[in-house]
Motif scaffolding. Structure first.
Motif, PDB file in Angstrom:
ATOM      1  N   SER A  86       3.387  -1.284   2.870  1.00 22.60           N
ATOM      2  CA  SER A  86       2.331  -1.023   3.850  1.00 22.60           C
ATOM      3  C   SER A  86       1.070  -0.503   3.177  1.00 22.60           C
ATOM      4  O   SER A  86       0.089  -0.162   3.848  1.00 22.60           O
ATOM      5  N   GLY A  87       1.092  -0.400   1.850  1.00 27.37           N
ATOM      6  CA  GLY A  87      -0.081   0.018   1.099  1.00 27.37           C
ATOM      7  C   GLY A  87      -0.050   1.446   0.611  1.00 27.37           C
ATOM      8  O   GLY A  87      -1.021   1.913   0.002  1.00 27.37           O
ATOM      9  N   ILE A  88       1.059   2.152   0.843  1.00 25.55           N
ATOM     10  CA  ILE A  88       1.181   3.539   0.393  1.00 25.55           C
ATOM     11  C   ILE A  88       1.901   3.534  -0.961  1.00 25.55           C
ATOM     12  O   ILE A  88       3.108   3.282  -1.028  1.00 25.55           O
ATOM     13  N   HIS A  91       4.247   1.428  10.912  1.00 26.21           N
ATOM     14  CA  HIS A  91       4.369   0.892  12.265  1.00 26.21           C
ATOM     15  C   HIS A  91       3.372  -0.243  12.497  1.00 26.21           C
ATOM     16  O   HIS A  91       3.702  -1.276  13.103  1.00 26.21           O
ATOM     17  N   ALA A  92       2.148  -0.064  12.006  1.00 29.90           N
ATOM     18  CA  ALA A  92       1.135  -1.101  12.180  1.00 29.90           C
ATOM     19  C   ALA A  92       1.491  -2.379  11.425  1.00 29.90           C
ATOM     20  O   ALA A  92       1.242  -3.491  11.894  1.00 29.90           O
ATOM     21  N   GLU A  93       2.105  -2.227  10.258  1.00 29.44           N
ATOM     22  CA  GLU A  93       2.413  -3.383   9.415  1.00 29.44           C
ATOM     23  C   GLU A  93       3.703  -4.087   9.834  1.00 29.44           C
ATOM     24  O   GLU A  93       3.786  -5.326   9.813  1.00 29.44           O
ATOM     25  N   PHE A  94       4.715  -3.292  10.217  1.00 27.44           N
ATOM     26  CA  PHE A  94       6.038  -3.884  10.439  1.00 27.44           C
ATOM     27  C   PHE A  94       6.615  -3.635  11.836  1.00 27.44           C
ATOM     28  O   PHE A  94       7.699  -4.120  12.150  1.00 27.44           O
ATOM     29  N   GLY A  95       5.920  -2.854  12.673  1.00 31.83           N
ATOM     30  CA  GLY A  95       6.412  -2.602  14.023  1.00 31.83           C
ATOM     31  C   GLY A  95       7.604  -1.667  14.078  1.00 31.83           C
ATOM     32  O   GLY A  95       8.358  -1.673  15.050  1.00 31.83           O
ATOM     33  N   LEU A  96       7.750  -0.843  13.047  1.00 38.35           N
ATOM     34  CA  LEU A  96       8.900   0.058  12.958  1.00 38.35           C
ATOM     35  C   LEU A  96       8.404   1.484  12.763  1.00 38.35           C
ATOM     36  O   LEU A  96       7.571   1.748  11.887  1.00 38.35           O
ATOM     37  N   LEU A  97       8.885   2.413  13.596  1.00 40.23           N
ATOM     38  CA  LEU A  97       8.489   3.811  13.474  1.00 40.23           C
ATOM     39  C   LEU A  97       9.541   4.567  12.675  1.00 40.23           C
ATOM     40  O   LEU A  97      10.665   4.754  13.126  1.00 40.23           O
ATOM     41  N   PHE A 112       0.440   9.800   8.828  1.00 37.65           N
ATOM     42  CA  PHE A 112      -0.342   8.667   8.306  1.00 37.65           C
ATOM     43  C   PHE A 112       0.597   7.558   7.831  1.00 37.65           C
ATOM     44  O   PHE A 112       0.369   6.374   8.115  1.00 37.65           O
ATOM     45  N   ILE A 113       1.646   7.935   7.114  1.00 35.87           N
ATOM     46  CA  ILE A 113       2.605   6.938   6.615  1.00 35.87           C
ATOM     47  C   ILE A 113       3.317   6.256   7.775  1.00 35.87           C
ATOM     48  O   ILE A 113       3.487   5.029   7.789  1.00 35.87           O
ATOM     49  N   ALA A 136       1.237  15.063  -1.255  1.00 35.48           N
ATOM     50  CA  ALA A 136       1.151  13.696  -1.781  1.00 35.48           C
ATOM     51  C   ALA A 136       2.528  13.061  -1.817  1.00 35.48           C
ATOM     52  O   ALA A 136       3.553  13.756  -1.860  1.00 35.48           O
ATOM     53  N   VAL A 137       2.543  11.744  -1.807  1.00 36.16           N
ATOM     54  CA  VAL A 137       3.775  11.010  -2.063  1.00 36.16           C
ATOM     55  C   VAL A 137       4.156  11.255  -3.526  1.00 36.16           C
ATOM     56  O   VAL A 137       3.292  11.317  -4.407  1.00 36.16           O
ATOM     57  N   SER A 138       5.422  11.403  -3.779  1.00 38.62           N
ATOM     58  CA  SER A 138       5.888  11.608  -5.150  1.00 38.62           C
ATOM     59  C   SER A 138       5.399  10.478  -6.059  1.00 38.62           C
ATOM     60  O   SER A 138       5.300   9.328  -5.630  1.00 38.62           O
ATOM     61  N   THR A 139       5.116  10.808  -7.303  1.00 40.01           N
ATOM     62  CA  THR A 139       4.729   9.777  -8.260  1.00 40.01           C
ATOM     63  C   THR A 139       5.933   8.986  -8.740  1.00 40.01           C
ATOM     64  O   THR A 139       5.774   7.986  -9.448  1.00 40.01           O
ATOM     65  N   LYS A 140       7.129   9.433  -8.356  1.00 34.96           N
ATOM     66  CA  LYS A 140       8.359   8.780  -8.827  1.00 34.96           C
ATOM     67  C   LYS A 140       9.127   8.060  -7.718  1.00 34.96           C
ATOM     68  O   LYS A 140       9.941   7.188  -8.002  1.00 34.96           O
ATOM     69  N   HIS A 141       8.895   8.439  -6.453  1.00 33.91           N
ATOM     70  CA  HIS A 141       9.766   7.981  -5.378  1.00 33.91           C
ATOM     71  C   HIS A 141       8.944   7.914  -4.092  1.00 33.91           C
ATOM     72  O   HIS A 141       8.478   8.938  -3.591  1.00 33.91           O
ATOM     73  N   ALA A 142       8.770   6.730  -3.524  1.00 32.16           N
ATOM     74  CA  ALA A 142       7.894   6.565  -2.364  1.00 32.16           C
ATOM     75  C   ALA A 142       8.407   7.253  -1.109  1.00 32.16           C
ATOM     76  O   ALA A 142       7.640   7.478  -0.167  1.00 32.16           O
TER      77      ALA A 142
END
Length: 378
Positions: A314-316, A360-366, A354-355, A328-334
């Motif tokens: 989704s771009g994160i 949800h916008a990209e895949f329709g899943l919350l 935000f994530i 922040a998101v971990s630099t090792k594990h999304a």
């Protein structure tokens, strides 16, 4: 039990966020824990229990109630009904990874793939912890717990806990209350006695993670050491010097969706089938039997999909953070949201929202959060 001066929960949780509670009690024995809970429940004030603080996001405002710290320790060996097995009764406040290390040293198999998971033993059944194909439900015999409604202590078989994928009747899910409000006092598991001899790994998930072939045989010690190394590379083993470990582990759950919904996701999205529920017995009354057998349900099983993959697609990216945020998101594990130093609970929650919105916008899943949220919402 001992009432102690309250301290900021940011100092007692792995996400390093949280205000100062109104009151704090420490319980170092099961009897002290029972007494503390009964006393707190009698007041009717807000409360929650705190073990390792590794699956908790607490709000920045002072908590208007009592925090009961579970500091009980101890492992008791019990006989098992099956030959070649042993039972261990473990106090709720015992460190989980220390417990796993103890079982490996004793040559007991059943929890070694869950090495390195932070937190306490009492928290393990609440969300049916698991890793690399092992889950606590596979070895759990029973728990001793105290119910808030009655204040009574009872021993409850594992079958009555509603254990499922990262859930149980005791779990406080986001947006809901537990089916059974109770606190675990001790946990009893049954493990296989195999000693230090190498053995084959039967689970595909663990074998793949360890880079083993189907015929390879390894010791329990090898499994534990390798799993801990894998978790360390992902920033999932606590380290005061590494902000990537200042997290609650995986912040979002891998989603369990219908097979039809899974087909709407890109084919590259990692997925694993969830065991279907088959009708175990079909009873046909003899008086009405006409020679035909009713057809069994053939509904497709649900599918577990990778939340980490969905987040990245989704771009994160790993290391992502919002402007001026200290979360922040971990630099090792999304899947891990981290406190890079001084982040507030609101900053962490803002990043989580935000994530959720992007996926949800990209895949329709919350995506649903895995940690328990106290005084903060998404």
């Amino acid at each position: 039990m001992t009432e102690v001066p309250p301290v900021a929960l940011s100092t007692l949780t792995t996400l390093r966020a949280g205000g100062v509670p109104e009151r704090m009690i420490e319980a170092r024995t099961a009897d002290e824990l029972v007494a503390a809970l009964r006393e707190v429940w009698a007041t009717g004030d807000p409360w929650f229990v705190l073990g390792g603080g590794s699956n908790l996001l607490v709000g920045d405002e002072p908590f208007p109630g009592t925090v009961v710290r579970i500091l009980t320790r101890g492992i008791e060996t019990l006989p098992a009904a099956r030959e070649g097995f042993v039972r261990l009764r473990v106090q709720a406040g015992h460190d989980w990874d220390a417990f796993v290390g103890d079982t490996v040293e004793r040559g007991l198999a059943g929890v070694e793939a869950m090495s390195g998971i932070p937190g306490t033993v009492g928290a393990a059944p609440v969300q049916n912890i698991g890793a690399y194909g092992q889950e606590i439900v596979q070895t759990l015999v029973e728990v001793e717990l105290i119910d808030e409604a009655t204040g009574e202590v009872s021993t409850v078989p594992a079958a009555e806990l509603g254990l499922g994928f990262r859930t149980s009747v005791l779990k406080h899910h986001h947006g809901s209350v537990p089916e059974r409000r109770a606190v675990i006092l001790s946990v009893t598991v049954e493990l296989a006695v195999i000693g230090d001899a190498p053995r084959r790994i039967h689970g595909d998930q663990l074998r793949t993670a360890l880079g083993l072939q189907p015929g390879d045989a390894v010791t329990l010690t090898f499994v534990r050491e390798q799993v801990r190394q894998i978790r360390r590379r992902k920033g999932m083993v606590l380290d005061d010097a590494d902000p990537d470990t200042w997290s609650a582990g995986s912040f979002f759950q891998n989603a369990v969706v219908s097979a039809s919904f899974a087909r709407t996701l890109p084919a590259e999205c990692p997925r694993w089938p969830v065991e279907p529920d088959f009708d175990p017995v079909v009873v046909v009354p003899l008086a009405g039997f006409d020679g035909s057998v009713p057809r069994l349900s053939t509904a497709e099983s649900d599918v577990k999909v990778s939340a980490g993959w969905l987040i990245e697609q989704s771009g994160i990216r790993k290391g992502f953070k919002l402007p001026r945020s200290r979360a922040a998101v971990s630099t090792k594990h999304a899947l891990a949201l981290t406190n890079r130093g001084g982040a507030t609970a609101d900053e962490i929650a803002e990043l989580a929202r935000f994530i959720q919105g992007r996926v949800h916008a990209e895949f329709g899943l919350l995506l649903q959060p895995e940690p328990v949220l106290v005084g903060v919402d998404l």
